[in-house]
Design a protein around this motif. Structure first.
Motif, PDB file in Angstrom:
ATOM      1  N   VAL A 137     -60.103 -31.348 -29.838  1.00 59.41           N
ATOM      2  CA  VAL A 137     -61.385 -30.835 -29.380  1.00 59.41           C
ATOM      3  C   VAL A 137     -62.477 -31.946 -29.526  1.00 59.41           C
ATOM      4  N   GLU A 138     -62.192 -32.849 -30.586  1.00 59.68           N
ATOM      5  CA  GLU A 138     -63.333 -34.022 -30.817  1.00 59.68           C
ATOM      6  C   GLU A 138     -63.111 -35.096 -29.599  1.00 59.68           C
ATOM      7  N   GLU A 139     -62.035 -35.178 -29.041  1.00 58.30           N
ATOM      8  CA  GLU A 139     -61.686 -36.267 -28.105  1.00 58.30           C
ATOM      9  C   GLU A 139     -62.288 -35.453 -26.719  1.00 58.30           C
ATOM     10  N   THR A 140     -62.059 -34.073 -26.459  1.00 55.54           N
ATOM     11  CA  THR A 140     -62.713 -33.326 -25.403  1.00 55.54           C
ATOM     12  C   THR A 140     -64.164 -33.409 -25.307  1.00 55.54           C
ATOM     13  N   ILE A 141     -64.793 -33.001 -26.587  1.00 54.24           N
ATOM     14  CA  ILE A 141     -66.256 -33.368 -26.489  1.00 54.24           C
ATOM     15  C   ILE A 141     -66.889 -34.600 -26.099  1.00 54.24           C
ATOM     16  N   ALA A 142     -66.000 -35.797 -26.761  1.00 55.86           N
ATOM     17  CA  ALA A 142     -66.644 -36.985 -26.296  1.00 55.86           C
ATOM     18  C   ALA A 142     -66.261 -37.363 -24.790  1.00 55.86           C
ATOM     19  N   LYS A 143     -65.401 -36.561 -24.134  1.00 59.52           N
ATOM     20  CA  LYS A 143     -65.353 -36.966 -22.830  1.00 59.52           C
ATOM     21  C   LYS A 143     -66.349 -35.986 -22.083  1.00 59.52           C
ATOM     22  N   LEU A 144     -66.645 -34.846 -22.544  1.00 57.09           N
ATOM     23  CA  LEU A 144     -67.441 -33.983 -21.970  1.00 57.09           C
ATOM     24  C   LEU A 144     -69.081 -34.408 -21.961  1.00 57.09           C
ATOM     25  N   SER A 186     -70.497 -36.910 -16.351  1.00 55.06           N
ATOM     26  CA  SER A 186     -71.460 -36.363 -15.178  1.00 55.06           C
ATOM     27  C   SER A 186     -70.974 -34.968 -14.440  1.00 55.06           C
ATOM     28  N   LEU A 187     -71.832 -34.311 -13.807  1.00 55.00           N
ATOM     29  CA  LEU A 187     -71.499 -33.005 -13.166  1.00 55.00           C
ATOM     30  C   LEU A 187     -70.164 -33.440 -12.008  1.00 55.00           C
ATOM     31  N   GLN A 200     -64.604 -33.582 -10.422  1.00 56.42           N
ATOM     32  CA  GLN A 200     -63.385 -34.491  -9.963  1.00 56.42           C
ATOM     33  C   GLN A 200     -62.423 -34.251 -10.871  1.00 56.42           C
ATOM     34  N   ASN A 201     -62.354 -33.280 -11.938  1.00 57.04           N
ATOM     35  CA  ASN A 201     -61.515 -33.295 -12.896  1.00 57.04           C
ATOM     36  C   ASN A 201     -61.264 -34.450 -13.695  1.00 57.04           C
ATOM     37  N   GLY A 202     -62.156 -35.445 -13.953  1.00 55.05           N
ATOM     38  CA  GLY A 202     -61.961 -36.467 -14.608  1.00 55.05           C
ATOM     39  C   GLY A 202     -61.323 -37.610 -13.833  1.00 55.05           C
ATOM     40  N   ASP A 203     -61.136 -37.598 -12.508  1.00 52.62           N
ATOM     41  CA  ASP A 203     -60.694 -38.647 -11.579  1.00 52.62           C
ATOM     42  C   ASP A 203     -61.693 -39.225 -11.163  1.00 52.62           C
ATOM     43  N   PRO A 204     -62.089 -40.298 -11.333  1.00 51.90           N
ATOM     44  CA  PRO A 204     -63.273 -40.974 -10.623  1.00 51.90           C
ATOM     45  C   PRO A 204     -62.898 -41.309  -9.177  1.00 51.90           C
ATOM     46  N   ASP A 205     -61.679 -41.364  -9.027  1.00 53.97           N
ATOM     47  CA  ASP A 205     -60.950 -41.908  -7.574  1.00 53.97           C
ATOM     48  C   ASP A 205     -61.167 -40.962  -6.389  1.00 53.97           C
ATOM     49  N   LEU A 206     -61.484 -39.563  -7.036  1.00 59.59           N
ATOM     50  CA  LEU A 206     -61.458 -38.573  -6.071  1.00 59.59           C
ATOM     51  C   LEU A 206     -62.710 -38.644  -5.507  1.00 59.59           C
ATOM     52  N   PRO A 207     -62.860 -38.645  -4.132  1.00 56.21           N
ATOM     53  CA  PRO A 207     -64.209 -38.867  -3.364  1.00 56.21           C
ATOM     54  C   PRO A 207     -64.630 -37.631  -3.060  1.00 56.21           C
TER      55      PRO A 207
END
Length: 144
Positions: free
Chosen positions: A87-94, A98-99, A104-111
């Motif tokens: 949960v600590e890791e998830t909070i850091a990511k969230l 950005s929206l 993109q479900n965490g995938d920055p390559d998804l256009p």
């Protein structure tokens, strides 16, 4: 005969009890035939509701760590346990996402276009009850 059987059973009970271990409910994985622990089953949804309420619906930003990690600690899972660390890791990511990254479900390559991101956020908010419901949950007191 029954006295000897009863004595044998009573002699074995403390040995069995001493070797029995309670399940470790501070982890995410579930072993076969293990009872389900439901205290943390909705925490992913609660995190997403919190983030959508702030990033899409305009709720006043509040820190997630004290709320969610505090709840986990109150449930007996201290720092270093699997659920706490996840949960600590998830909070850091969230917190830093950005929206668009959420869409993109965490995938920055998804256009995704900005319109697609807004459509995703609108649909996600709608599925979770709408912005009013998200803000209400966001501002509500977390269960103890």
């Amino acid at each position: 005969m029954f006295r000897y059987l009863g004595a044998a059973i009573l002699t074995c009970v403390p040995l069995v009890a001493a070797n029995a271990a309670s399940p470790d409910f501070c982890r995410n994985r579930i072993e076969p035939n293990e009872p389900l622990e439901t205290r943390f089953m909705g925490i992913d949804y609660a995190l997403m509701i919190h983030v959508l309420a702030e990033k899409y619906c305009g709720a006043e930003p509040t820190p997630m760590r004290p709320r969610f990690l505090g709840y986990i600690q109150k449930q007996g899972c201290s720092p270093g346990t699997e659920i706490y660390s996840d949960v600590e890791e998830t909070i850091a990511k969230l917190e830093g996402a950005s929206l668009k990254l959420l869409a993109q479900n965490g995938d920055p390559d998804l256009p995704l276009s900005e319109r697609q991101v807004q459509d995703w956020a609108a649909n996600a908010a709608k599925e979770l009850g709408g912005c009013d419901a998200l803000k209400s949950v966001h501002d509500a007191e977390f269960p103890r």
